[in-house]
Design a protein around this motif. Structure first.
Motif, PDB file in Angstrom:
ATOM      1  N   CYS A   9       0.699  -1.072   0.067  1.00  0.00           N
ATOM      2  CA  CYS A   9       0.041   0.102  -0.039  1.00  0.00           C
ATOM      3  C   CYS A   9       0.847   1.084   0.114  1.00  0.00           C
ATOM      4  CB  CYS A   9      -0.823  -0.041   1.299  1.00  0.00           C
ATOM      5  SG  CYS A   9      -1.913   1.207   0.979  1.00  0.00           S
ATOM      6  N   LEU A  10       2.130   1.339   0.806  1.00  0.00           N
ATOM      7  CA  LEU A  10       2.976   2.314   0.829  1.00  0.00           C
ATOM      8  C   LEU A  10       3.713   2.394  -0.323  1.00  0.00           C
ATOM      9  CD1 LEU A  10       4.164   2.188   4.411  1.00  0.00           C
ATOM     10  CD2 LEU A  10       2.528   3.843   3.681  1.00  0.00           C
ATOM     11  N   PHE A  11       4.110   1.376  -1.047  1.00  0.00           N
ATOM     12  CA  PHE A  11       4.665   1.523  -2.288  1.00  0.00           C
ATOM     13  C   PHE A  11       3.736   2.178  -3.268  1.00  0.00           C
ATOM     14  CE2 PHE A  11       4.771  -0.899  -6.515  1.00  0.00           C
ATOM     15  CZ  PHE A  11       6.221  -0.450  -6.940  1.00  0.00           C
ATOM     16  N   CYS A  12       2.439   1.827  -3.619  1.00  0.00           N
ATOM     17  CA  CYS A  12       1.836   2.268  -4.599  1.00  0.00           C
ATOM     18  C   CYS A  12       1.450   3.811  -4.409  1.00  0.00           C
ATOM     19  CB  CYS A  12       0.501   1.300  -4.598  1.00  0.00           C
ATOM     20  SG  CYS A  12       0.635  -0.393  -5.287  1.00  0.00           S
ATOM     21  N   PHE A  13       1.210   3.937  -3.090  1.00  0.00           N
ATOM     22  CA  PHE A  13       0.876   5.437  -2.442  1.00  0.00           C
ATOM     23  C   PHE A  13       2.091   6.244  -2.822  1.00  0.00           C
ATOM     24  CE2 PHE A  13       0.967   9.135   0.504  1.00  0.00           C
ATOM     25  CZ  PHE A  13      -0.466   9.363   0.207  1.00  0.00           C
ATOM     26  N   PHE A  46      -3.539   3.376  -9.361  1.00  0.00           N
ATOM     27  CA  PHE A  46      -3.155   2.959  -7.778  1.00  0.00           C
ATOM     28  C   PHE A  46      -3.868   1.588  -7.414  1.00  0.00           C
ATOM     29  CE2 PHE A  46      -4.493   3.237  -3.399  1.00  0.00           C
ATOM     30  CZ  PHE A  46      -3.347   3.319  -2.892  1.00  0.00           C
ATOM     31  N   LEU A  47      -5.130   1.769  -7.652  1.00  0.00           N
ATOM     32  CA  LEU A  47      -5.999   0.550  -7.054  1.00  0.00           C
ATOM     33  C   LEU A  47      -5.402  -0.856  -8.098  1.00  0.00           C
ATOM     34  CD1 LEU A  47      -9.350   2.167  -6.837  1.00  0.00           C
ATOM     35  CD2 LEU A  47      -8.142   1.555  -5.079  1.00  0.00           C
ATOM     36  N   VAL A  48      -5.320  -0.652  -9.278  1.00  0.00           N
ATOM     37  CA  VAL A  48      -5.096  -1.828 -10.274  1.00  0.00           C
ATOM     38  C   VAL A  48      -3.726  -2.314  -9.869  1.00  0.00           C
ATOM     39  CG1 VAL A  48      -4.384  -2.641 -12.314  1.00  0.00           C
ATOM     40  CG2 VAL A  48      -6.460  -1.094 -12.214  1.00  0.00           C
ATOM     41  N   GLU A  49      -2.419  -1.322  -9.754  1.00  0.00           N
ATOM     42  CA  GLU A  49      -1.358  -1.620  -9.245  1.00  0.00           C
ATOM     43  C   GLU A  49      -1.320  -2.417  -7.890  1.00  0.00           C
ATOM     44  OE1 GLU A  49       1.385   1.430 -12.029  1.00  0.00           O
ATOM     45  OE2 GLU A  49       1.159   1.611  -9.841  1.00  0.00           O
ATOM     46  N   PHE A  50      -1.935  -1.920  -7.071  1.00  0.00           N
ATOM     47  CA  PHE A  50      -1.977  -2.401  -5.652  1.00  0.00           C
ATOM     48  C   PHE A  50      -2.526  -3.551  -5.709  1.00  0.00           C
ATOM     49  CE2 PHE A  50      -4.486  -3.278  -1.848  1.00  0.00           C
ATOM     50  CZ  PHE A  50      -3.495  -3.329  -0.838  1.00  0.00           C
ATOM     51  N   VAL A  51      -3.708  -4.126  -6.358  1.00  0.00           N
ATOM     52  CA  VAL A  51      -4.153  -5.466  -6.310  1.00  0.00           C
ATOM     53  C   VAL A  51      -2.999  -6.223  -7.006  1.00  0.00           C
ATOM     54  CG1 VAL A  51      -5.856  -6.888  -7.500  1.00  0.00           C
ATOM     55  CG2 VAL A  51      -6.556  -4.762  -6.329  1.00  0.00           C
ATOM     56  N   LEU A  52      -2.594  -5.966  -8.301  1.00  0.00           N
ATOM     57  CA  LEU A  52      -1.701  -6.703  -8.680  1.00  0.00           C
ATOM     58  C   LEU A  52      -0.592  -7.004  -8.060  1.00  0.00           C
ATOM     59  CD1 LEU A  52      -1.817  -5.286 -12.538  1.00  0.00           C
ATOM     60  CD2 LEU A  52      -2.903  -7.407 -11.614  1.00  0.00           C
ATOM     61  N   LEU A  72       9.729  -3.020  -9.574  1.00  0.00           N
ATOM     62  CA  LEU A  72       8.347  -2.618  -9.573  1.00  0.00           C
ATOM     63  C   LEU A  72       8.058  -1.202  -9.587  1.00  0.00           C
ATOM     64  CD1 LEU A  72       6.840  -5.309  -6.961  1.00  0.00           C
ATOM     65  CD2 LEU A  72       6.628  -5.217  -9.385  1.00  0.00           C
ATOM     66  N   TYR A  73       8.958  -0.536  -8.808  1.00  0.00           N
ATOM     67  CA  TYR A  73       8.790   1.099  -9.073  1.00  0.00           C
ATOM     68  C   TYR A  73       9.152   1.651 -10.447  1.00  0.00           C
ATOM     69  CZ  TYR A  73       9.356   5.843  -8.018  1.00  0.00           C
ATOM     70  OH  TYR A  73       8.952   7.404  -7.757  1.00  0.00           O
ATOM     71  N   PHE A  74      10.191   0.984 -11.116  1.00  0.00           N
ATOM     72  CA  PHE A  74      10.414   1.300 -12.457  1.00  0.00           C
ATOM     73  C   PHE A  74       9.224   0.849 -13.217  1.00  0.00           C
ATOM     74  CE2 PHE A  74      12.193   0.366 -16.860  1.00  0.00           C
ATOM     75  CZ  PHE A  74      12.848   1.567 -17.083  1.00  0.00           C
ATOM     76  N   ILE A  75       8.459  -0.192 -13.126  1.00  0.00           N
ATOM     77  CA  ILE A  75       7.495  -0.600 -13.964  1.00  0.00           C
ATOM     78  C   ILE A  75       6.407   0.287 -13.677  1.00  0.00           C
ATOM     79  CG2 ILE A  75       5.864  -2.540 -14.532  1.00  0.00           C
ATOM     80  CD1 ILE A  75       8.210  -4.451 -14.104  1.00  0.00           C
ATOM     81  N   GLY A  76       6.080   0.434 -12.299  1.00  0.00           N
ATOM     82  CA  GLY A  76       4.701   1.135 -11.788  1.00  0.00           C
ATOM     83  C   GLY A  76       4.729   2.526 -12.266  1.00  0.00           C
TER      84      GLY A  76
END
Length: 304
Positions: A9-13, A46-52, A72-76
């Protein structure tokens, strides 16, 4: 499981403040519809990346460690970047320049965060959500400075006339991104995660990242000052053109006055001549002729 949930959650946020930072220089031309598209789009991403990402970790498809989050950060961040690029367009090279400056900024924040985490938890290869708490804290604390730095990077006039500086940005747009990629690919982060006591390497890496930040700062200040100088030159040129137009109007007015004075001189000369002739007619008793002369003068005045 809770550690994974909070960390993901913190990563996606953590991707959202950087997305806003990339949008901030273009805010002056963003319409209400574009702002809504960006807001809803970033939330959906944000929601899609969090779920995946959460599903990948829970299923065991990806190992829960620090190196994975770097990839993941590079992709996200690419979906967020592409959403902005195709919503506010056609400023492709300006978007790349802002992305490069933001990448330099993020590399520095990441390095400082990693050094802090290694000092507090030296035995852990990856500290999970603790890293992202420090990362987000430093990120949010330094956001006002970055917003001030990038806020006046582009003026509304420059963005509304992109064709005037397209060739300039075509060459400059990639420079910060190349610098950030070069620093990020040196392998210092992997070395820090593997070796516990490398104080000299830590200091060297921190200094090198700080120098990178100074280079990015110089690039932004140079661009801002350069465009301010160009804007002052254009304003001086416009002022000079207005002054020339006023001088032409003054010259035209002066020529018109000279022409009116010439006509008045002619009228005064003709009037003196006619009055002298009229006086002679009256003195000699030619009253009928004087009357006809007066009528002719009256008709001449009415025609004028």
């Amino acid at each position: 499981m809770d550690n994974i949930f909070v960390t993901v959650c913190l990563f996606c946020f953590s991707l959202l403040p950087t997305a806003y930072l990339r949008y901030y220089p273009f805010r002056s031309i963003a319409t209400l519809q574009q702002q809504r598209i960006l807001l809803v789009g970033h939330l959906i991403i944000f929601l899609v990346e969090f779920v995946l990402v959460y599903a990948l970790f829970c299923s065991g498809g990806v190992a829960f460690r620090g190196g994975v989050f770097q990839k993941l950060y590079f992709i996200g961040y690419w979906p967020h970047f592409l959403l902005l690029m195709f919503t506010i367009r056609p400023f492709w090279f300006r978007h790349l320049f802002v992305l490069g400056i933001q990448a330099i900024y993020m590399v520095f924040i990441h390095t400082v965060t990693l050094l802090l985490v290694k000092q507090l938890w030296p035995q852990n290869d990856f500290s999970g959500y603790q890293y992202f708490i420090f990362y987000l804290g430093l990120l949010l604390l330094s956001m006002p400075l970055m917003m001030w730095l990038l806020g006046n990077l582009f003026t509304r006039e420059q963005l509304l006339k992109p064709q005037q500086t397209t060739s300039f940005w075509r060459y400059l747009g990639f420079v910060p991104l190349i610098l950030a990629y070069y620093q990020g690919s040196l392998g210092y982060v992997e070395l820090l995660q593997q070796v516990l006591n490398l104080s000299s390497i830590n200091i060297y890496m921190l200094i090198s990242r700080f120098i990178l930040v100074l280079i990015g700062l110089c690039l932004v200040i140079s661009v801002r000052s350069g465009f301010q100088q160009v804007r002052r030159m254009f304003r001086a040129k416009e002022h000079s053109m207005k002054m020339q137009e006023q001088l032409r109007a003054i010259h035209a007015y002066a020529d018109a006055l000279k022409e009116e004075q010439r006509k008045l001189a002619i009228i005064r000369h003709d009037t003196r001549h006619e009055l002298r002739l009229l006086a002679e007619l009256i003195e000699n008793g030619h009253y009928d002729e004087a009357e006809r002369q007066l009528l002719a003068m009256r008709k001449e005045v009415e025609r004028q």
